[in-house]
Design an enzyme around this catalytic site. Sequence first.
Site, PDB file in Angstrom:
ATOM      1  N   ASN A   1     -36.822 -10.104   4.127  1.00  0.00           N
ATOM      2  CA  ASN A   1     -36.673 -10.262   2.672  1.00  0.00           C
ATOM      3  C   ASN A   1     -38.027 -10.270   1.970  1.00  0.00           C
ATOM      4  OD1 ASN A   1     -33.782 -10.520   2.677  1.00  0.00           O
ATOM      5  ND2 ASN A   1     -34.075 -12.557   3.549  1.00  0.00           N
TER       6      ASN A   1
ATOM      7  N   ARG B   1     -46.834  -8.115   0.289  1.00  0.00           N
ATOM      8  CA  ARG B   1     -46.858  -9.493   0.786  1.00  0.00           C
ATOM      9  C   ARG B   1     -46.826  -9.525   2.308  1.00  0.00           C
ATOM     10  NH1 ARG B   1     -42.793 -14.151   0.361  1.00  0.00           N
ATOM     11  NH2 ARG B   1     -44.121 -16.004   0.422  1.00  0.00           N
TER      12      ARG B   1
ATOM     13  N   LYS C   1     -31.254  -6.068  12.619  1.00  0.00           N
ATOM     14  CA  LYS C   1     -32.131  -5.076  11.999  1.00  0.00           C
ATOM     15  C   LYS C   1     -33.566  -5.217  12.487  1.00  0.00           C
ATOM     16  CE  LYS C   1     -33.970  -5.477   7.973  1.00  0.00           C
ATOM     17  NZ  LYS C   1     -34.226  -5.594   6.513  1.00  0.00           N
TER      18      LYS C   1
ATOM     19  N   PRO D   1     -32.474   0.782  12.871  1.00  0.00           N
ATOM     20  CA  PRO D   1     -32.429  -0.409  12.020  1.00  0.00           C
ATOM     21  C   PRO D   1     -31.453  -0.176  10.864  1.00  0.00           C
ATOM     22  CG  PRO D   1     -34.694   0.278  12.459  1.00  0.00           C
ATOM     23  CD  PRO D   1     -33.805   1.397  12.887  1.00  0.00           C
TER      24      PRO D   1
ATOM     25  N   ASP E   1     -29.726  -1.596   7.365  1.00  0.00           N
ATOM     26  CA  ASP E   1     -29.638  -2.517   6.240  1.00  0.00           C
ATOM     27  C   ASP E   1     -28.759  -1.871   5.178  1.00  0.00           C
ATOM     28  OD1 ASP E   1     -31.217  -0.575   5.116  1.00  0.00           O
ATOM     29  OD2 ASP E   1     -32.975  -1.834   4.856  1.00  0.00           O
TER      30      ASP E   1
ATOM     31  N   HIS F   1     -29.497  -0.197   2.559  1.00  0.00           N
ATOM     32  CA  HIS F   1     -29.944   1.140   2.160  1.00  0.00           C
ATOM     33  C   HIS F   1     -29.487   2.187   3.177  1.00  0.00           C
ATOM     34  CE1 HIS F   1     -32.408  -0.769  -0.900  1.00  0.00           C
ATOM     35  NE2 HIS F   1     -32.859  -1.589   0.027  1.00  0.00           N
TER      36      HIS F   1
ATOM     37  N   PHE G   1     -36.236   8.435   6.557  1.00  0.00           N
ATOM     38  CA  PHE G   1     -36.692   7.314   5.740  1.00  0.00           C
ATOM     39  C   PHE G   1     -37.930   7.688   4.942  1.00  0.00           C
ATOM     40  CE2 PHE G   1     -39.853   3.744   5.889  1.00  0.00           C
ATOM     41  CZ  PHE G   1     -39.418   3.123   4.724  1.00  0.00           C
TER      42      PHE G   1
END
Length: 365
Positions: free
Chosen positions: A162, A167, A261, A278, A280, A282, A328
């Site tokens: 998340n 970051r 994931k 992976p 998610d 999206h 991706f």
Amino acid sequence: MKRPRPTSQPSISSTVKPPLSPPVTPILKQKLHRTGTPKWFPLKLTHTELTLPLTFPTGQTFRWKKTGAIQYSGTIGPHLVSLRQRPGDDAVSYCVHCSTSPKSAELALLDFLNAEISLAELWSDFSKKDPRFGELARHLRGARVLRQDPLECLIQFLCSSNNNIARITKMVDFVSSLGLHLGDIDGFEFHQFPSLDRLSRVSEEEFRKAGFGYRAKYITGTVNALQAKPGGGNEWLLSLRKVELQEAVAALCTLPGVGPKVAACIALFSLDQHSAIPVDTHVWQIATNYLLPDLAGAKLTPKLHGRVAEAFVSKYGEYAGWAQTLLFIAELPAQKTLLQSFSQPINKLDESAEVNETSCDTLKP
């Protein structure tokens, strides 16, 4: 494709920036050699087999920095290296800034880049199975899947939960600073990734003070869990390169903070599990648009994660994770500008279209 890992390099501790507690004095088992004026050598990969901007700033690793026009620098074990591409040059060049052995650095770099795997052969195979992939690959050549150190990859993706790339990078830089300082390039500090022992001496509170939030307990919990493994945590992680994907993912999911994931990311980018996908929200959306239209409108559940992964593997085969990586990358803003110049539209393609858009978005943009 499972390959033996090269002989591991010694773990090296280093000075830690406040407020973290100071480590013990580092003991070097091998002498580090630092170069003066950089000397560049051709790498055994052409630009069609490795394109730096399509490999490093794409969410696989957060420890490599852009240090030139088309130049990226980073560490692999005790080796600090740079890679660059120049207009008109077919080959990628590399430079060793600091290392225990220049020859060892080259071998470690080739291993890190999965150099034994031919992109040309993979892309040809994928294109036969999906002509739309072939059109994307023609414009986005050289996007490789990396073969990272499993511990390094695991800690990075624990930071990714998340989170956004900026970051995540700050957190990973902080963790990296716990390792031995190998040198500075273009204003960036580069460190060998810290050992499990060094990480174990950082408390959850110290990570929280450094801005890790709830991820602090996952990192300290995972480090403690790895240290408790019979034979050692590093050996346990490396052993997951020799098992089937399902077993590797299940084992990783026993670690604090690791879900399906994150486990798939670690498996794909460090454990030779080339069919790992992976999943998610999206990736789910793309899968229901192009691979599983019967599930359009359904809510993604843990049970459906497997169906999404199976759909990609059914389409692209045992290296489906490599295909998804390029798909991706095609979703990244920098590449969408290029792809929008295609004669075929990118969005909402039907089965007869020649260009497909699929995402392996493991991070928030």
